[in-house]
Design a protein around this motif. Structure first.
Motif, mmCIF file in Angstrom:
data_model
loop_
_atom_site.group_PDB
_atom_site.id
_atom_site.type_symbol
_atom_site.label_atom_id
_atom_site.label_comp_id
_atom_site.label_asym_id
_atom_site.label_seq_id
_atom_site.Cartn_x
_atom_site.Cartn_y
_atom_site.Cartn_z
ATOM 1 N N VAL A 32 -4.896 4.981 -18.597
ATOM 2 C CA VAL A 32 -4.830 6.426 -18.833
ATOM 3 C C VAL A 32 -3.398 6.950 -18.754
ATOM 4 O O VAL A 32 -2.969 7.755 -19.586
ATOM 5 C CB VAL A 32 -5.738 7.174 -17.835
ATOM 6 N N TYR A 33 -2.665 6.502 -17.762
ATOM 7 C CA TYR A 33 -1.319 7.044 -17.523
ATOM 8 C C TYR A 33 -0.272 6.103 -18.122
ATOM 9 O O TYR A 33 0.330 5.282 -17.425
ATOM 10 C CB TYR A 33 -1.099 7.244 -16.021
ATOM 11 N N THR A 34 -0.070 6.261 -19.414
ATOM 12 C CA THR A 34 0.815 5.350 -20.146
ATOM 13 C C THR A 34 2.290 5.741 -20.059
ATOM 14 O O THR A 34 3.158 4.981 -20.504
ATOM 15 C CB THR A 34 0.397 5.297 -21.627
ATOM 16 N N GLU A 35 2.590 6.902 -19.509
ATOM 17 C CA GLU A 35 3.975 7.361 -19.457
ATOM 18 C C GLU A 35 4.492 7.450 -18.018
ATOM 19 O O GLU A 35 5.317 8.303 -17.685
ATOM 20 C CB GLU A 35 4.109 8.727 -20.141
ATOM 21 N N MET A 36 4.038 6.559 -17.179
ATOM 22 C CA MET A 36 4.522 6.515 -15.801
ATOM 23 C C MET A 36 5.994 6.110 -15.792
ATOM 24 O O MET A 36 6.479 5.407 -16.695
ATOM 25 C CB MET A 36 3.708 5.516 -14.975
ATOM 26 N N ALA A 37 6.716 6.524 -14.762
ATOM 27 C CA ALA A 37 8.109 6.111 -14.606
ATOM 28 C C ALA A 37 8.174 4.588 -14.468
ATOM 29 O O ALA A 37 7.235 3.972 -13.938
ATOM 30 C CB ALA A 37 8.708 6.780 -13.373
ATOM 31 N N TRP B 192 0.817 -1.217 0.000
ATOM 32 C CA TRP B 192 0.000 0.000 0.000
ATOM 33 C C TRP B 192 0.848 1.263 0.000
ATOM 34 O O TRP B 192 0.525 2.244 -0.669
ATOM 35 C CB TRP B 192 -0.949 -0.029 1.190
ATOM 36 N N GLY B 193 1.945 1.265 0.744
ATOM 37 C CA GLY B 193 2.804 2.449 0.776
ATOM 38 C C GLY B 193 3.436 2.741 -0.568
ATOM 39 O O GLY B 193 3.464 3.891 -1.025
ATOM 40 N N ASP B 194 3.965 1.692 -1.235
ATOM 41 C CA ASP B 194 4.563 1.879 -2.559
ATOM 42 C C ASP B 194 3.515 2.323 -3.579
ATOM 43 O O ASP B 194 3.795 3.139 -4.465
ATOM 44 C CB ASP B 194 5.223 0.580 -3.029
ATOM 45 N N LEU B 195 2.306 1.769 -3.464
ATOM 46 C CA LEU B 195 1.241 2.162 -4.389
ATOM 47 C C LEU B 195 0.895 3.633 -4.201
ATOM 48 O O LEU B 195 0.623 4.341 -5.182
ATOM 49 C CB LEU B 195 0.001 1.292 -4.167
ATOM 50 N N SER B 196 0.909 4.093 -2.969
ATOM 51 C CA SER B 196 0.627 5.505 -2.696
ATOM 52 C C SER B 196 1.610 6.411 -3.431
ATOM 53 O O SER B 196 1.218 7.434 -4.012
ATOM 54 C CB SER B 196 0.709 5.762 -1.186
ATOM 55 N N VAL B 197 2.877 6.022 -3.434
ATOM 56 C CA VAL B 197 3.898 6.805 -4.141
ATOM 57 C C VAL B 197 3.667 6.745 -5.649
ATOM 58 O O VAL B 197 3.750 7.761 -6.360
ATOM 59 C CB VAL B 197 5.308 6.287 -3.795
ATOM 60 N N ALA B 198 3.353 5.564 -6.162
ATOM 61 C CA ALA B 198 3.165 5.394 -7.604
ATOM 62 C C ALA B 198 1.977 6.195 -8.132
ATOM 63 O O ALA B 198 1.974 6.633 -9.287
ATOM 64 C CB ALA B 198 2.982 3.913 -7.926
ATOM 65 N N LEU B 199 0.964 6.415 -7.284
ATOM 66 C CA LEU B 199 -0.256 7.099 -7.731
ATOM 67 C C LEU B 199 -0.247 8.599 -7.438
ATOM 68 O O LEU B 199 -1.209 9.295 -7.771
ATOM 69 C CB LEU B 199 -1.486 6.473 -7.049
ATOM 70 N N ARG B 200 0.813 9.133 -6.852
ATOM 71 C CA ARG B 200 0.784 10.493 -6.346
ATOM 72 C C ARG B 200 0.542 11.553 -7.422
ATOM 73 O O ARG B 200 -0.018 12.612 -7.139
ATOM 74 C CB ARG B 200 2.090 10.796 -5.611
ATOM 75 N N ASP B 201 0.958 11.284 -8.667
ATOM 76 C CA ASP B 201 0.782 12.267 -9.737
ATOM 77 C C ASP B 201 -0.393 11.924 -10.654
ATOM 78 O O ASP B 201 -0.456 12.411 -11.782
ATOM 79 C CB ASP B 201 2.070 12.374 -10.569
ATOM 80 N N THR B 202 -1.309 11.116 -10.166
ATOM 81 C CA THR B 202 -2.483 10.750 -10.955
ATOM 82 C C THR B 202 -3.735 11.296 -10.267
ATOM 83 O O THR B 202 -3.677 11.774 -9.127
ATOM 84 C CB THR B 202 -2.608 9.218 -11.093
ATOM 85 N N MET B 203 -4.852 11.177 -10.953
ATOM 86 C CA MET B 203 -6.102 11.622 -10.353
ATOM 87 C C MET B 203 -6.556 10.684 -9.234
ATOM 88 O O MET B 203 -7.527 10.968 -8.527
ATOM 89 C CB MET B 203 -7.200 11.709 -11.423
ATOM 90 N N TYR B 204 -5.842 9.545 -9.079
ATOM 91 C CA TYR B 204 -6.172 8.590 -8.021
ATOM 92 C C TYR B 204 -5.113 8.618 -6.920
ATOM 93 O O TYR B 204 -4.829 7.596 -6.293
ATOM 94 C CB TYR B 204 -6.304 7.185 -8.598
#
Length: 261
Positions: free
Chosen positions: A219-224, A133-145
């Motif tokens: 939607v977010y196809t250019e994620m790191a 959950w913590g890593d997912l929070s970081v991965a989603l920080r620049d998305t609408m979710y």
């Protein structure tokens, strides 16, 4: 059953009698020690609540005697002796396959008499919080979710309500189930109903979360790369839990699902 009140001496001897009966029941029929501990807890609560101790102890004697009678009847009926040549039934094979699937998830023994499927589903959701959950929070920080979005705040709240941070403590959602498991005599229909309610709510949460993750991936196809890996790994884990516990069809219909229909 006697109609008079028990004297203090009779109360003490009756309590000791019940304790002996539980000890005999636990040893003879290989039952968990928690059964006697539960009696002790009920006895203390009855004293504190000022209930009729005589009636309480008579009910407890009847309960342990009923449990003993059931075990004796089971023993007298004898074991089912399958033929050495008989193949396992299709139902047996399905049940064994399902058991093997969920065995990969941690067993959270918050109560000895809770069903294995429920205990391991708690383990699966608790593992999601602890490990991903913590890593997912970081991965989603620049998305609408991001985790401060209304959708993720709702999902985060549900996940923490359905999971636990301790192997000995049940999730907050299971308050009613624990209440039923602590009752004696036990209402097994009520226990089963509460376990099914937990499974249903867990299924709703997992399927809702999967929809969000799939939408982010679309939607977010250019994620790191590292964020994409976290997203993919979390999706794989969530989908694995859904399939292993057979929760795919237990979805809550929502307005924002219609686009995928």
């Amino acid at each position: 059953m006697v109609s008079r009140k028990l004297t203090p001496g009779e109360i003490s001897s009756t309590v000791e009698k019940i304790r002996r009966k539980y000890d005999e029941y636990i040893v003879k029929y290989f039952k968990p020690r928690s059964l006697r501990d539960a009696f002790e807890t009920r006895y203390i609560k009855s004293l504190r609540a000022g209930v009729d101790v005589s009636s309480f102890l008579l009910a407890e004697i009847s309960a342990i005697e009923e449990l003993t009678n059931r075990e004796e009847q089971r023993i007298q009926a004898g074991p089912v002796r399958p033929s050495a040549e008989k193949e396992p039934s299709f139902a047996d094979k399905v049940l064994e396959e399902n058991r093997k699937r969920i065995a990969a998830y941690a067993d959270v023994p918050f109560h000895n008499d809770a069903g294995e499927e429920v205990r391991r589903l708690v383990g699966a959701l608790s593992g999601l919080v602890r490990d991903r959950w913590g890593d997912l929070s970081v991965a989603l920080r620049d998305t609408m979710y991001a985790m401060n979005s209304s959708e993720m705040l709702t999902l985060d709240s549900k996940l923490r309500y359905l999971s636990t941070t301790s192997k000995d403590e049940p999730p907050a959602f299971m308050a009613r189930l624990m209440s039923q498991l602590r009752r004696f005599p036990r209402n097994y229909a009520a226990v089963e109903r509460e376990e099914k309610e937990y499974i249903l709510e867990a299924a709703f949460f997992l399927n809702d979360l999967l929809v969000v993750l799939e939408r982010v991936k679309k939607v977010y196809t250019e994620m790191a790369p590292e964020e994409k890996k976290v997203l993919d790994d979390t999706m794989a884990y969530v989908w694995g839990v859904i399939t292993d516990f057979r929760l795919k069809d237990l979805k809550r219909k929502k307005r924002w699902d219609r686009e995928d229909a």
